[in-house]
Design a protein around this motif. Sequence first.
Motif, mmCIF file in Angstrom:
data_model
loop_
_atom_site.group_PDB
_atom_site.id
_atom_site.type_symbol
_atom_site.label_atom_id
_atom_site.label_comp_id
_atom_site.label_asym_id
_atom_site.label_seq_id
_atom_site.Cartn_x
_atom_site.Cartn_y
_atom_site.Cartn_z
ATOM 1 N N GLU A 39 -47.001 -45.715 4.655
ATOM 2 C CA GLU A 39 -47.287 -47.015 5.720
ATOM 3 C C GLU A 39 -48.915 -47.209 5.684
ATOM 4 O O GLU A 39 -49.192 -47.851 6.262
ATOM 5 C CB GLU A 39 -46.961 -46.582 7.043
ATOM 6 N N GLY A 40 -49.532 -46.368 5.004
ATOM 7 C CA GLY A 40 -51.141 -46.464 4.880
ATOM 8 C C GLY A 40 -51.868 -45.311 5.832
ATOM 9 O O GLY A 40 -53.031 -45.788 6.087
ATOM 10 N N THR A 41 -51.048 -44.639 6.583
ATOM 11 C CA THR A 41 -51.660 -43.658 7.273
ATOM 12 C C THR A 41 -52.259 -42.333 6.570
ATOM 13 O O THR A 41 -51.520 -41.787 5.832
ATOM 14 C CB THR A 41 -50.769 -43.356 8.368
ATOM 15 N N VAL A 42 -53.378 -42.007 6.831
ATOM 16 C CA VAL A 42 -54.086 -40.859 6.436
ATOM 17 C C VAL A 42 -53.514 -39.935 7.098
ATOM 18 O O VAL A 42 -53.396 -39.571 8.154
ATOM 19 C CB VAL A 42 -55.651 -40.796 6.541
ATOM 20 N N ARG A 43 -52.981 -38.827 6.289
ATOM 21 C CA ARG A 43 -52.163 -37.758 6.872
ATOM 22 C C ARG A 43 -52.868 -36.157 6.671
ATOM 23 O O ARG A 43 -52.402 -35.332 7.237
ATOM 24 C CB ARG A 43 -50.654 -37.419 6.212
ATOM 25 N N GLY A 44 -53.881 -36.375 5.892
ATOM 26 C CA GLY A 44 -54.711 -35.300 5.684
ATOM 27 C C GLY A 44 -55.672 -35.450 4.435
ATOM 28 O O GLY A 44 -55.919 -36.504 3.953
ATOM 29 N N GLU A 45 -56.837 -34.687 4.927
ATOM 30 C CA GLU A 45 -57.757 -34.863 3.802
ATOM 31 C C GLU A 45 -58.489 -33.320 3.754
ATOM 32 O O GLU A 45 -58.493 -32.512 4.592
ATOM 33 C CB GLU A 45 -59.024 -35.838 4.087
ATOM 34 N N ASP A 46 -59.194 -33.226 2.694
ATOM 35 C CA ASP A 46 -59.647 -31.677 2.328
ATOM 36 C C ASP A 46 -60.476 -32.011 1.362
ATOM 37 O O ASP A 46 -60.853 -32.893 0.683
ATOM 38 C CB ASP A 46 -58.746 -30.777 1.983
ATOM 39 N N ARG A 47 -61.547 -30.878 1.222
ATOM 40 C CA ARG A 47 -62.578 -30.809 -0.110
ATOM 41 C C ARG A 47 -62.527 -29.443 -0.597
ATOM 42 O O ARG A 47 -61.817 -28.624 -0.155
ATOM 43 C CB ARG A 47 -64.144 -30.931 0.484
ATOM 44 N N ASN A 48 -63.176 -29.392 -1.630
ATOM 45 C CA ASN A 48 -63.316 -27.850 -2.344
ATOM 46 C C ASN A 48 -63.626 -26.870 -1.486
ATOM 47 O O ASN A 48 -64.617 -27.286 -0.747
ATOM 48 C CB ASN A 48 -64.067 -28.309 -3.909
ATOM 49 N N ARG A 49 -62.990 -25.730 -1.811
ATOM 50 C CA ARG A 49 -63.512 -24.436 -0.945
ATOM 51 C C ARG A 49 -63.435 -23.277 -1.720
ATOM 52 O O ARG A 49 -63.165 -22.366 -1.269
ATOM 53 C CB ARG A 49 -62.748 -24.459 0.217
ATOM 54 N N VAL A 50 -64.091 -23.385 -3.037
ATOM 55 C CA VAL A 50 -64.013 -22.463 -3.953
ATOM 56 C C VAL A 50 -65.128 -21.589 -3.924
ATOM 57 O O VAL A 50 -65.275 -20.554 -4.578
ATOM 58 C CB VAL A 50 -63.718 -23.066 -5.302
ATOM 59 N N GLY A 52 -66.336 -19.467 -1.804
ATOM 60 C CA GLY A 52 -65.811 -18.079 -1.296
ATOM 61 C C GLY A 52 -65.361 -17.175 -2.388
ATOM 62 O O GLY A 52 -65.055 -15.734 -2.127
ATOM 63 N N GLY A 53 -64.892 -17.525 -3.670
ATOM 64 C CA GLY A 53 -64.533 -16.807 -4.807
ATOM 65 C C GLY A 53 -63.155 -17.079 -5.212
ATOM 66 O O GLY A 53 -62.312 -16.743 -6.234
ATOM 67 N N ASP A 54 -62.330 -17.745 -4.296
ATOM 68 C CA ASP A 54 -60.927 -18.196 -4.599
ATOM 69 C C ASP A 54 -60.906 -19.334 -5.252
ATOM 70 O O ASP A 54 -61.090 -20.425 -4.733
ATOM 71 C CB ASP A 54 -60.181 -18.117 -3.516
ATOM 72 N N GLN A 55 -60.864 -19.442 -6.777
ATOM 73 C CA GLN A 55 -60.727 -20.662 -7.445
ATOM 74 C C GLN A 55 -59.399 -21.235 -7.477
ATOM 75 O O GLN A 55 -59.501 -22.702 -7.941
ATOM 76 C CB GLN A 55 -60.833 -20.259 -8.865
ATOM 77 N N THR A 56 -58.595 -21.176 -6.448
ATOM 78 C CA THR A 56 -57.494 -22.030 -6.233
ATOM 79 C C THR A 56 -57.856 -22.965 -5.052
ATOM 80 O O THR A 56 -56.380 -23.774 -4.639
ATOM 81 C CB THR A 56 -56.135 -21.034 -5.947
ATOM 82 N N GLN A 57 -58.660 -22.827 -4.346
ATOM 83 C CA GLN A 57 -58.978 -23.366 -2.904
ATOM 84 C C GLN A 57 -59.373 -25.053 -3.354
ATOM 85 O O GLN A 57 -60.301 -25.488 -2.948
ATOM 86 C CB GLN A 57 -59.988 -22.874 -2.204
ATOM 87 N N HIS A 58 -58.579 -25.592 -4.018
ATOM 88 C CA HIS A 58 -58.676 -27.121 -4.463
ATOM 89 C C HIS A 58 -57.993 -27.810 -3.164
ATOM 90 O O HIS A 58 -57.096 -27.643 -2.881
ATOM 91 C CB HIS A 58 -58.198 -27.588 -5.805
ATOM 92 N N PRO A 59 -58.782 -29.317 -3.175
ATOM 93 C CA PRO A 59 -58.160 -30.030 -1.958
ATOM 94 C C PRO A 59 -56.737 -30.770 -2.203
ATOM 95 O O PRO A 59 -55.990 -30.592 -1.371
ATOM 96 C CB PRO A 59 -59.072 -31.061 -1.868
ATOM 97 N N GLU A 60 -56.577 -31.001 -3.593
ATOM 98 C CA GLU A 60 -55.272 -31.491 -3.907
ATOM 99 C C GLU A 60 -54.198 -30.436 -3.759
ATOM 100 O O GLU A 60 -53.168 -30.680 -3.636
ATOM 101 C CB GLU A 60 -55.210 -31.942 -5.423
ATOM 102 N N PHE A 61 -54.517 -29.341 -3.926
ATOM 103 C CA PHE A 61 -53.449 -28.227 -3.938
ATOM 104 C C PHE A 61 -53.226 -27.755 -2.456
ATOM 105 O O PHE A 61 -52.088 -27.725 -1.895
ATOM 106 C CB PHE A 61 -53.983 -26.849 -4.506
ATOM 107 N N ALA A 62 -54.199 -27.939 -1.563
ATOM 108 C CA ALA A 62 -54.040 -27.626 -0.215
ATOM 109 C C ALA A 62 -53.296 -28.776 0.219
ATOM 110 O O ALA A 62 -52.429 -28.641 1.396
ATOM 111 C CB ALA A 62 -55.448 -27.718 0.556
#
Length: 162
Positions: A39-50, A52-62
């Motif tokens: 419906e065009g509603t933003v349900r979430g957003e995020d940015r890279n958070r790597v 700290g050393g955890d290379q899996t902290q990508h926004p798409e994954f979150a």
Amino acid sequence: MRAMVDEGELRYLRRCVELAAEALEAGDEPFGSVLVDGEGTVRGEDRNRVAGGDQTQHPEFALARWAAANMTPEERARATVYTSGEHCPMCAAAHAWVGLGRIVYVASSQQLASWLDELGVPRPPVRTLRVNEVAPDVVVEGPVSGLDEQVRALHRRFHGAG
């Protein structure tokens, strides 16, 4: 092939670039993503958070994990993930496994790889692949002219070249 996006979609993609800039300001690699429902509603957003050393902290994954926990399968299928950079193989797999809909990205994985080569940045430990090499049934659109140069500038800054 360059994506043809409307003004509404450009708004989401500009937000992805803003989130990538926020990641850069926080000392992270510049990537940002926005999850939008059917419906065009933003349900979430995020940015890279790597940083700290955890290379899996990508926004798409979150966002994929958030969608799996908070959206029905039908809602996920109608959703779009807008992102500053094409999903890496890990994020593409997560996207497909939770059944999210299309992806619209600003800069492609191939663009990013060429920019990093130009800057002399070592290759990542995971092969650079297009989303559809990992998730063949996901609808993918990108890159987006104009905004991709903004993302390139963020990566140049992150790697000390701009």
